[in-house]
Design an enzyme around this catalytic site. Structure first.
Site, PDB file in Angstrom:
ATOM      1  N   GLY A 125       0.804   5.524   1.321  1.00 12.39           N
ATOM      2  CA  GLY A 125       0.210   6.727   2.118  1.00 12.39           C
ATOM      3  C   GLY A 125       0.447   7.759   1.600  1.00 12.39           C
ATOM      4  O   GLY A 125       0.903   7.967   0.269  1.00 12.39           O
ATOM      5  N   ASP A 128      -5.908   9.546  13.619  1.00 12.75           N
ATOM      6  CA  ASP A 128      -6.224   9.139  12.199  1.00 12.75           C
ATOM      7  C   ASP A 128      -6.819   7.696  12.198  1.00 12.75           C
ATOM      8  O   ASP A 128      -6.341   6.805  11.495  1.00 12.75           O
ATOM      9  CB  ASP A 128      -4.687   9.097  11.316  1.00 12.75           C
ATOM     10  N   GLY A 175       0.809  -1.152  -0.120  1.00 14.01           N
ATOM     11  CA  GLY A 175      -0.067  -0.028   0.068  1.00 14.01           C
ATOM     12  C   GLY A 175       0.667   1.439   0.025  1.00 14.01           C
ATOM     13  O   GLY A 175       1.943   1.288  -0.044  1.00 14.01           O
TER      14      GLY A 175
END
Length: 186
Positions: A56, A172, A54
């Site tokens: 960010g 977050d 992934g």
């Protein structure tokens, strides 16, 4: 595994943390292993796209395998992250002091030239959003499993906010920052 064994682990981007340290900590050294950039390149097959887990806003996460065979998640900070060397070192020290069964563990790091890399434990079942928003997988999460995930998140947050010696406010919290451990069957 039984649904009662499902738990979640919290991960975070340091830029999203607000923290308050009650007493100044002595020493700046971490007991974490320091890895060379070359070793991390080999572990991730030179940051091969097929190993990318992934990304960010300012980082990329890759799956890697250390020489002893341990699978890890390698977070490579982007050069445009704006995070300086001192901030990175503080992040390493801070995260290394946070040990809880519902937090993803930091296993090591690398600082070499412009490279800043964190090495975390690898959780094989991806993030909660990968299951919640997948029409084929979302039914795996019955209410018992969902409750166990919520309970794991709450325990991790309680530790960060109240019980750790470094009081941290996680700002977050979202499904993509909740990782599912090996106890989860998808």
């Amino acid at each position: 595994m039984a649904s009662s064994q499902l738990s979640g682990g919290l991960v975070w981007d340091f830029c999203s943390l607000s923290y308050y340290v009650e007493e100044k900590q002595e020493g700046n050294n971490s007991d974490l292993p320091v890895h060379t950039f070359d070793a991390i390149q080999i572990a991730t097959d030179y940051f091969c796209e097929s190993n990318k887990l992934g990304e960010g806003g300012f980082d990329y996460i890759y799956k890697g395998v250390l020489p002893g065979g341990q699978e890890v998640a390698v977070k490579r900070l982007s050069r445009s992250s704006g995070q300086g060397l001192e901030e990175f070192k503080n992040e390493v020290i801070l995260i290394s002091k946070l040990q809880h069964r519902n937090l993803v563990r930091l296993l090591g790091y690398c600082i070499q030239a412009h490279e800043k890399i964190l090495i975390y434990e690898y959780l094989p079942n991806k993030s909660l959003d990968a299951i919640l928003f997948d029409p084929l997988k979302k039914d795996v999460l019955d209410w018992n499993r969902r409750f166990n995930i919520i309970e794991g998140i709450a325990r991790g947050l309680l530790y960060l906010h109240r019980d750790s010696m470094l009081q941290i406010i996680h700002r977050d919290l979202k499904a993509s920052n909740i990782l599912l451990d090996e106890k989860h069957e998808s």
